[in-house]
Write an enzyme that holds these catalytic residues in place. Sequence first.
Site, PDB file in Angstrom:
ATOM      1  N   LYS A  45      40.833  24.821  77.816  1.00 55.39           N
ATOM      2  CA  LYS A  45      39.460  24.837  77.301  1.00 55.39           C
ATOM      3  C   LYS A  45      39.425  24.175  75.926  1.00 55.39           C
ATOM      4  CE  LYS A  45      35.698  28.130  76.273  1.00 55.39           C
ATOM      5  NZ  LYS A  45      35.311  29.561  76.276  1.00 55.39           N
ATOM      6  N   SER A 122      31.371  30.604  78.946  1.00 56.03           N
ATOM      7  CA  SER A 122      31.453  29.285  78.349  1.00 56.03           C
ATOM      8  C   SER A 122      32.668  28.475  78.806  1.00 56.03           C
ATOM      9  CB  SER A 122      31.508  29.421  76.815  1.00 56.03           C
ATOM     10  OG  SER A 122      32.667  30.131  76.412  1.00 56.03           O
ATOM     11  N   SER A 146      33.033  35.108  79.032  1.00 57.17           N
ATOM     12  CA  SER A 146      33.198  33.671  79.263  1.00 57.17           C
ATOM     13  C   SER A 146      34.352  33.281  80.177  1.00 57.17           C
ATOM     14  CB  SER A 146      33.340  32.944  77.923  1.00 57.17           C
ATOM     15  OG  SER A 146      32.121  32.961  77.227  1.00 57.17           O
TER      16      SER A 146
END
Length: 405
Positions: A45, A122, A146
């Site tokens: 990420k 996210s 997330s």
Amino acid sequence: MNQATAPKPDAVRRLKELGALAPGGDFALEPTASGPLDGLTFAIKDLFDVAGRVTGCGNPDWLRSHQPAPRHAAAVEKLLAAGACAIGKTITDELAFSLNGQNFHYGTPLNSTAPDRIPGGSSAGSASAVAGAACDFALGTDTGGSVRIPAALNGIFGIRPSHGSVDDRGVMVLSKSHDTVGWFAREVDVLAKVGDVLLPPDTGEDAPFGEVFVARDAWALADPAVAAALDPVRDRIIAAIGPSVDMTLAADCGGLSAWRAAFRFLQMREIWAEHGAWIEREKPQFGPEIAERFAMSREAAAKTDTGEAELRHLITRRLDDMLAEGGILLIPTAADIAPLKSMSASDSAGFRDRTLSLTCIAGLARLPQVTLPGARVGGTPVGISLIARHGRDRALLALARRLAV
């Protein structure tokens, strides 16, 4: 420390097909040693530092205003030292401040199980990369859901570890007392193997899990079709673990809506303390929903705590006591299936509020939570979650391994 090498063409092509590749994310990191993750690939990420590259955090102005990282994030280093190969970086919501996975600047990664629906955020790009078979597992972060939410919406496994259990050096801070380093996998064995590398030994008592707490107020938040689809999964889990206790989790302290409100207030105060100065100095362009949340964070920072911190302490004590001797809390991971990309602002807010009312439970109490692919509603995945006492992450992963067989 190894530097980024030439990208792996097949992996980059797949990440691009999925819309999951972060700007500047087309590189590879070869393993630094042989270990338990030999032969496995992972995505990162774009909140995690990679030496020599700017961590973009989902926003062009953040990318512009920051310097290249001097070294890899601690979690990345550990995975490389365990034999895994990184295939690149994945898209995140702007500064990780969303549960949708729709980045205003860079687009929406594909939910390969439901292409017309959001992937969840996210850690959207990481979930998309795993569900779309671009890699074996992927790093994400989980503050308000997330990892858990995109895992559920994409039909894969995900873990939010106990707060503080995984080294978060080299990861962008959103809300320090809520942030965790988590990960995704299509196979529960891989999820557990990554845990063997990243997690410390379990702390406290090691009583086997033998009691399941079924929170009526949490299940009531789920759409009826979701709850119905998960009913047989819930019954199978109860049968595998032990007797169940039917209870209302938040009955005498405002209900789960009050828990959600406390979570958001405390989170937003921390977010503004962390990022307010940068926002006021750089005046970054955010997507409309993210801009609104940062404005709300500014307002929260100017307000006085009216009992939210004390409520968090109460919730933490309650859950620690409840789960102390082999207890597991069983809840739906998300309130509904993945919403359509074309959903209205009101539908988006409704999904977010109901889902945050579920994810705030582990977030407030700093507990480990594993989400398992549970069932499908109209062909779209829904997840079911196991929450254990703080520090029992390895035992929780072993339980997930057993239940997923």
